[in-house]
Motif scaffolding. Structure first.
Motif, PDB file in Angstrom:
ATOM      1  N   VAL A  12     -12.224  11.362  -3.719  1.00  0.00           N
ATOM      2  CA  VAL A  12     -11.029  12.090  -3.273  1.00  0.00           C
ATOM      3  C   VAL A  12     -10.951  12.092  -1.750  1.00  0.00           C
ATOM      4  CG1 VAL A  12      -9.917  14.361  -3.188  1.00  0.00           C
ATOM      5  CG2 VAL A  12     -10.800  13.493  -5.355  1.00  0.00           C
ATOM      6  N   LEU A  13     -12.087  12.289  -1.091  1.00  0.00           N
ATOM      7  CA  LEU A  13     -12.084  12.272   0.385  1.00  0.00           C
ATOM      8  C   LEU A  13     -11.681  10.902   0.929  1.00  0.00           C
ATOM      9  CD1 LEU A  13     -15.238  14.413   1.219  1.00  0.00           C
ATOM     10  CD2 LEU A  13     -12.837  15.027   1.554  1.00  0.00           C
ATOM     11  N   CYS A  14     -12.236   9.849   0.356  1.00  0.00           N
ATOM     12  CA  CYS A  14     -11.886   8.490   0.798  1.00  0.00           C
ATOM     13  C   CYS A  14     -10.403   8.210   0.558  1.00  0.00           C
ATOM     14  CB  CYS A  14     -12.733   7.448   0.075  1.00  0.00           C
ATOM     15  SG  CYS A  14     -14.440   7.423   0.604  1.00  0.00           S
ATOM     16  N   GLY A  15      -9.924   8.588  -0.609  1.00  0.00           N
ATOM     17  CA  GLY A  15      -8.509   8.401  -0.910  1.00  0.00           C
ATOM     18  C   GLY A  15      -7.626   9.173   0.050  1.00  0.00           C
ATOM     19  N   SER A  16      -8.056  10.367   0.426  1.00  0.00           N
ATOM     20  CA  SER A  16      -7.281  11.179   1.372  1.00  0.00           C
ATOM     21  C   SER A  16      -7.235  10.532   2.748  1.00  0.00           C
ATOM     22  CB  SER A  16      -7.886  12.579   1.476  1.00  0.00           C
ATOM     23  OG  SER A  16      -7.858  13.225   0.237  1.00  0.00           O
ATOM     24  N   VAL A  17      -8.363  10.011   3.203  1.00  0.00           N
ATOM     25  CA  VAL A  17      -8.420   9.346   4.505  1.00  0.00           C
ATOM     26  C   VAL A  17      -7.506   8.118   4.511  1.00  0.00           C
ATOM     27  CG1 VAL A  17      -9.920   8.038   6.064  1.00  0.00           C
ATOM     28  CG2 VAL A  17     -10.686  10.220   5.130  1.00  0.00           C
ATOM     29  N   ILE A  18      -7.575   7.328   3.464  1.00  0.00           N
ATOM     30  CA  ILE A  18      -6.722   6.136   3.378  1.00  0.00           C
ATOM     31  C   ILE A  18      -5.254   6.540   3.323  1.00  0.00           C
ATOM     32  CG2 ILE A  18      -6.071   4.186   1.906  1.00  0.00           C
ATOM     33  CD1 ILE A  18      -9.081   3.963   1.179  1.00  0.00           C
ATOM     34  N   ALA A  19      -4.944   7.585   2.544  1.00  0.00           N
ATOM     35  CA  ALA A  19      -3.559   8.055   2.439  1.00  0.00           C
ATOM     36  C   ALA A  19      -3.041   8.547   3.787  1.00  0.00           C
ATOM     37  CB  ALA A  19      -3.456   9.157   1.390  1.00  0.00           C
ATOM     38  N   GLN A  30       3.061   4.133  -0.290  1.00  0.00           N
ATOM     39  CA  GLN A  30       1.757   3.477  -0.426  1.00  0.00           C
ATOM     40  C   GLN A  30       0.632   4.514  -0.327  1.00  0.00           C
ATOM     41  OE1 GLN A  30       1.343   0.189   2.255  1.00  0.00           O
ATOM     42  NE2 GLN A  30      -0.153  -0.850   0.957  1.00  0.00           N
ATOM     43  N   ALA A  31       0.814   5.512   0.524  1.00  0.00           N
ATOM     44  CA  ALA A  31      -0.175   6.585   0.650  1.00  0.00           C
ATOM     45  C   ALA A  31      -0.316   7.333  -0.664  1.00  0.00           C
ATOM     46  CB  ALA A  31       0.235   7.541   1.771  1.00  0.00           C
ATOM     47  N   ALA A  32       0.804   7.631  -1.297  1.00  0.00           N
ATOM     48  CA  ALA A  32       0.778   8.353  -2.569  1.00  0.00           C
ATOM     49  C   ALA A  32       0.088   7.523  -3.655  1.00  0.00           C
ATOM     50  CB  ALA A  32       2.196   8.728  -2.995  1.00  0.00           C
ATOM     51  N   VAL A  33       0.348   6.218  -3.659  1.00  0.00           N
ATOM     52  CA  VAL A  33      -0.274   5.337  -4.654  1.00  0.00           C
ATOM     53  C   VAL A  33      -1.789   5.303  -4.452  1.00  0.00           C
ATOM     54  CG1 VAL A  33      -0.475   2.933  -5.429  1.00  0.00           C
ATOM     55  CG2 VAL A  33       1.787   3.948  -5.031  1.00  0.00           C
ATOM     56  N   LEU A  36      -3.316   8.616  -5.525  1.00  0.00           N
ATOM     57  CA  LEU A  36      -3.308   8.731  -6.982  1.00  0.00           C
ATOM     58  C   LEU A  36      -4.421   7.893  -7.611  1.00  0.00           C
ATOM     59  CD1 LEU A  36      -1.994   9.797  -9.569  1.00  0.00           C
ATOM     60  CD2 LEU A  36      -0.490   7.788  -9.513  1.00  0.00           C
ATOM     61  N   VAL A  37      -4.601   6.670  -7.136  1.00  0.00           N
ATOM     62  CA  VAL A  37      -5.660   5.796  -7.664  1.00  0.00           C
ATOM     63  C   VAL A  37      -7.031   6.432  -7.451  1.00  0.00           C
ATOM     64  CG1 VAL A  37      -6.846   3.589  -7.304  1.00  0.00           C
ATOM     65  CG2 VAL A  37      -4.355   3.655  -7.507  1.00  0.00           C
ATOM     66  N   PHE A  38      -7.266   6.958  -6.256  1.00  0.00           N
ATOM     67  CA  PHE A  38      -8.566   7.563  -5.974  1.00  0.00           C
ATOM     68  C   PHE A  38      -8.784   8.849  -6.774  1.00  0.00           C
ATOM     69  CE2 PHE A  38      -8.774   4.520  -2.596  1.00  0.00           C
ATOM     70  CZ  PHE A  38     -10.129   4.334  -2.367  1.00  0.00           C
ATOM     71  N   VAL A  39      -7.732   9.619  -6.997  1.00  0.00           N
ATOM     72  CA  VAL A  39      -7.861  10.842  -7.806  1.00  0.00           C
ATOM     73  C   VAL A  39      -8.169  10.479  -9.256  1.00  0.00           C
ATOM     74  CG1 VAL A  39      -6.580  12.814  -8.735  1.00  0.00           C
ATOM     75  CG2 VAL A  39      -6.511  12.321  -6.287  1.00  0.00           C
ATOM     76  N   VAL A  40      -7.530   9.439  -9.771  1.00  0.00           N
ATOM     77  CA  VAL A  40      -7.811   8.990 -11.140  1.00  0.00           C
ATOM     78  C   VAL A  40      -9.255   8.508 -11.255  1.00  0.00           C
ATOM     79  CG1 VAL A  40      -7.260   7.220 -12.867  1.00  0.00           C
ATOM     80  CG2 VAL A  40      -5.420   8.500 -11.756  1.00  0.00           C
ATOM     81  N   LEU A  41      -9.710   7.732 -10.275  1.00  0.00           N
ATOM     82  CA  LEU A  41     -11.109   7.276 -10.282  1.00  0.00           C
ATOM     83  C   LEU A  41     -12.076   8.459 -10.206  1.00  0.00           C
ATOM     84  CD1 LEU A  41     -10.923   4.163  -7.925  1.00  0.00           C
ATOM     85  CD2 LEU A  41     -11.330   4.176 -10.396  1.00  0.00           C
ATOM     86  N   ALA A  42     -11.728   9.451  -9.408  1.00  0.00           N
ATOM     87  CA  ALA A  42     -12.572  10.643  -9.296  1.00  0.00           C
ATOM     88  C   ALA A  42     -12.635  11.372 -10.633  1.00  0.00           C
ATOM     89  CB  ALA A  42     -12.044  11.577  -8.205  1.00  0.00           C
ATOM     90  N   GLY A  43     -11.505  11.512 -11.280  1.00  0.00           N
ATOM     91  CA  GLY A  43     -11.480  12.174 -12.587  1.00  0.00           C
ATOM     92  C   GLY A  43     -12.298  11.419 -13.626  1.00  0.00           C
ATOM     93  N   ALA A  44     -12.186  10.084 -13.601  1.00  0.00           N
ATOM     94  CA  ALA A  44     -12.924   9.269 -14.567  1.00  0.00           C
ATOM     95  C   ALA A  44     -14.426   9.322 -14.345  1.00  0.00           C
ATOM     96  CB  ALA A  44     -12.446   7.823 -14.505  1.00  0.00           C
TER      97      ALA A  44
END
Length: 146
Positions: A12-19, A30-33, A36-44
């Motif tokens: 989630v932190l990495c996804g936030s930094v990239i976003a 693109q930030a939202a995408v 979302l991808v990183f949050v899904v990976l975090a959940g999985a």
């Protein structure tokens, strides 16, 4: 317990930094995408996808009563996630022990695997089976549970 959440939090932190970087470059979609991808990976990779874990002693007691297998697992383990996904709803019929939350569970796995914490380790009738296939695990469920 915190160890099970390190990878999801990092994702989630990495996804936030990239976003944030994408937003600063003027690409909010693109930030939202990315986020979302990183949050899904975090959940999985989090413990949330697994049935509520119980302690090793409680799982062994329950298994002795109902005959259902005990699965020793840990968050972030791709083999554990694969087994969980392939079992589908049937996964809720097993007793799940998170070895990162339960030191007794980790000790059971180490004893069964020559000192290694290899997961998933599935116990059926007191016998360990390391990384078994989902079809085999389904076959071990009592037919009345089915």
């Amino acid at each position: 317990m915190m160890r099970a959440w390190k990878l999801p939090i990092l994702l989630v932190l990495c996804g936030s930094v990239i976003a944030i970087g994408q937003i600063l470059q003027g690409s909010p979609v693109q930030a939202a995408v990315f986020l979302l991808v990183f949050v899904v990976l975090a959940g999985a990779s989090s413990p949330l996808l697994f049935p509520k874990p119980v302690g090793a002693l409680e799982a062994q007691r329950r298994s002795a009563v109902d005959g259902k297998p005990v699965v020793y697992w840990r968050a972030g383990c791709k083999y554990c996630m694969r087994l969980r996904f392939r079992l589908g709803r049937r996964a809720r019929q097993l007793h799940w022990v998170d070895i990162w939350r339960d030191p007794a569970g980790a000790a059971v796995v180490r004893e069964a695997n020559g000192g290694d914490e290899t997961v998933p380790t599935v116990f059926v009738a007191g016998r360990p089976h390391v990384n078994p296939g989902h079809v085999w695990v389904r076959e071990q469920l009592p037919s009345s549970g089915g």
